[in-house]
Design a protein around this motif. Structure first.
Motif, PDB file in Angstrom:
ATOM      1  N   ALA A  67       0.862  -1.191   0.000  1.00  0.00           N
ATOM      2  CA  ALA A  67       0.000   0.000   0.000  1.00  0.00           C
ATOM      3  C   ALA A  67       0.896   1.238   0.000  1.00  0.00           C
ATOM      4  N   PRO A  68       1.472   1.572  -1.149  1.00  0.00           N
ATOM      5  CA  PRO A  68       2.419   2.688  -1.200  1.00  0.00           C
ATOM      6  C   PRO A  68       1.813   4.053  -0.879  1.00  0.00           C
ATOM      7  N   ASP A  69       0.494   4.142  -0.885  1.00  0.00           N
ATOM      8  CA  ASP A  69      -0.168   5.403  -0.545  1.00  0.00           C
ATOM      9  C   ASP A  69      -0.612   5.432   0.920  1.00  0.00           C
ATOM     10  N   GLN A  70      -0.075   4.537   1.721  1.00  0.00           N
ATOM     11  CA  GLN A  70      -0.502   4.420   3.116  1.00  0.00           C
ATOM     12  C   GLN A  70      -0.317   5.714   3.900  1.00  0.00           C
ATOM     13  N   ILE A  71      -1.204   5.870   4.885  1.00  0.00           N
ATOM     14  CA  ILE A  71      -1.160   7.041   5.757  1.00  0.00           C
ATOM     15  C   ILE A  71      -1.376   6.576   7.191  1.00  0.00           C
ATOM     16  N   PHE A  72      -0.504   7.006   8.079  1.00  0.00           N
ATOM     17  CA  PHE A  72      -0.683   6.783   9.507  1.00  0.00           C
ATOM     18  C   PHE A  72      -1.276   8.045  10.118  1.00  0.00           C
ATOM     19  N   HIS A  73      -2.309   7.872  10.914  1.00  0.00           N
ATOM     20  CA  HIS A  73      -2.924   8.975  11.645  1.00  0.00           C
ATOM     21  C   HIS A  73      -2.721   8.701  13.132  1.00  0.00           C
ATOM     22  N   VAL A  74      -1.988   9.569  13.805  1.00  0.00           N
ATOM     23  CA  VAL A  74      -1.779   9.430  15.236  1.00  0.00           C
ATOM     24  C   VAL A  74      -3.040   9.895  15.950  1.00  0.00           C
ATOM     25  N   THR A 111      -6.367  -0.445  12.746  1.00  0.00           N
ATOM     26  CA  THR A 111      -5.964   0.312  13.926  1.00  0.00           C
ATOM     27  C   THR A 111      -4.869  -0.453  14.643  1.00  0.00           C
ATOM     28  N   GLY A 112      -4.147   0.246  15.519  1.00  0.00           N
ATOM     29  CA  GLY A 112      -3.107  -0.426  16.280  1.00  0.00           C
ATOM     30  C   GLY A 112      -2.583   0.438  17.410  1.00  0.00           C
ATOM     31  N   LEU A 113      -1.737  -0.182  18.192  1.00  0.00           N
ATOM     32  CA  LEU A 113      -1.062   0.484  19.303  1.00  0.00           C
ATOM     33  C   LEU A 113       0.393   0.050  19.286  1.00  0.00           C
ATOM     34  N   TRP A 127       7.177  -2.375  20.473  1.00  0.00           N
ATOM     35  CA  TRP A 127       6.225  -3.443  20.766  1.00  0.00           C
ATOM     36  C   TRP A 127       4.947  -2.999  20.066  1.00  0.00           C
ATOM     37  N   GLN A 128       4.265  -3.915  19.360  1.00  0.00           N
ATOM     38  CA  GLN A 128       3.097  -3.463  18.598  1.00  0.00           C
ATOM     39  C   GLN A 128       2.006  -4.525  18.539  1.00  0.00           C
ATOM     40  N   ILE A 129       0.781  -4.056  18.574  1.00  0.00           N
ATOM     41  CA  ILE A 129      -0.393  -4.869  18.292  1.00  0.00           C
ATOM     42  C   ILE A 129      -1.160  -4.125  17.197  1.00  0.00           C
ATOM     43  N   ALA A 130      -1.408  -4.801  16.077  1.00  0.00           N
ATOM     44  CA  ALA A 130      -2.132  -4.197  14.956  1.00  0.00           C
ATOM     45  C   ALA A 130      -3.246  -5.144  14.524  1.00  0.00           C
ATOM     46  N   ASP A 131      -4.349  -4.594  14.095  1.00  0.00           N
ATOM     47  CA  ASP A 131      -5.502  -5.383  13.685  1.00  0.00           C
ATOM     48  C   ASP A 131      -5.340  -5.862  12.245  1.00  0.00           C
ATOM     49  N   ARG A 132      -4.360  -6.744  12.040  1.00  0.00           N
ATOM     50  CA  ARG A 132      -4.093  -7.269  10.703  1.00  0.00           C
ATOM     51  C   ARG A 132      -5.222  -8.177  10.218  1.00  0.00           C
ATOM     52  N   LEU A 133      -5.954  -8.796  11.150  1.00  0.00           N
ATOM     53  CA  LEU A 133      -7.078  -9.649  10.767  1.00  0.00           C
ATOM     54  C   LEU A 133      -8.109  -8.846   9.976  1.00  0.00           C
ATOM     55  N   SER A 134      -8.375  -7.606  10.400  1.00  0.00           N
ATOM     56  CA  SER A 134      -9.368  -6.811   9.672  1.00  0.00           C
ATOM     57  C   SER A 134      -8.893  -6.506   8.251  1.00  0.00           C
TER      58      SER A 134
END
Length: 145
Positions: A67-74, A111-113, A127-134
């Motif tokens: 996803a080269p157009d990805q955007i992270f929103h804090v 989403t993630g933390l 350390w990370q938890i991300a909702d990769r299942l969704s």
């Protein structure tokens, strides 16, 4: 710099924007310590590894390819000692193949933390938890009916 934002928070916000959203491989050196440890990140191929700066750059390029157009929103940052926890949302368009799923062109989000570790003024791991299942569900099941 935003009023009241600590130097570490500002640096981390810049890192997420420059490196992960904009994909600027050439600026990774300004943010990372000599080694970067991915302590826990289930579903990430680099989970449990310690990377050099060059190894991290390789991870960045490979990770952004789907996803080269990805955007992270804090959404929120909480700082304690040498760590900052970041709640985030991520979105992008599935333009690159991932194992078992060819590019679909679909918009995807999750989403993630992440808890980032600092060594002095540089990032040294997370350390990370991300909702990769969704994301998997969005790519394989399509939109809800």
């Amino acid at each position: 710099m935003e009023t009241g934002k600590s130097p570490h928070k500002q640096m981390l916000a810049d890192f997420l924007n420059d490196v992960w959203t904009d994909g600027k491989v050439d600026v990774v050196d300004r943010y990372l310590a000599d080694s970067y440890t991915i302590h826990n990140d289930p579903g990430d191929p680099w989970d449990g590894q310690t990377l050099s700066i060059e190894g991290f750059k390789n991870r960045l390029v490979q990770s952004r390819a789907m996803a080269p157009d990805q955007i992270f929103h804090v959404k929120k940052m909480v700082e304690e000692g040498n760590e900052i926890a970041v709640a985030w949302t991520w979105s992008g368009t599935h333009l690159g193949d991932i194992p078992g799923i060819p590019a679909t062109g679909r918009k995807i989000a999750m989403t993630g933390l992440t808890i980032y570790d600092f060594q002095g003024d540089r990032l040294s791991g997370h350390w990370q938890i991300a909702d990769r299942l969704s994301v998997f569900q969005q790519l394989t099941q399509g939109p809800p009916a």
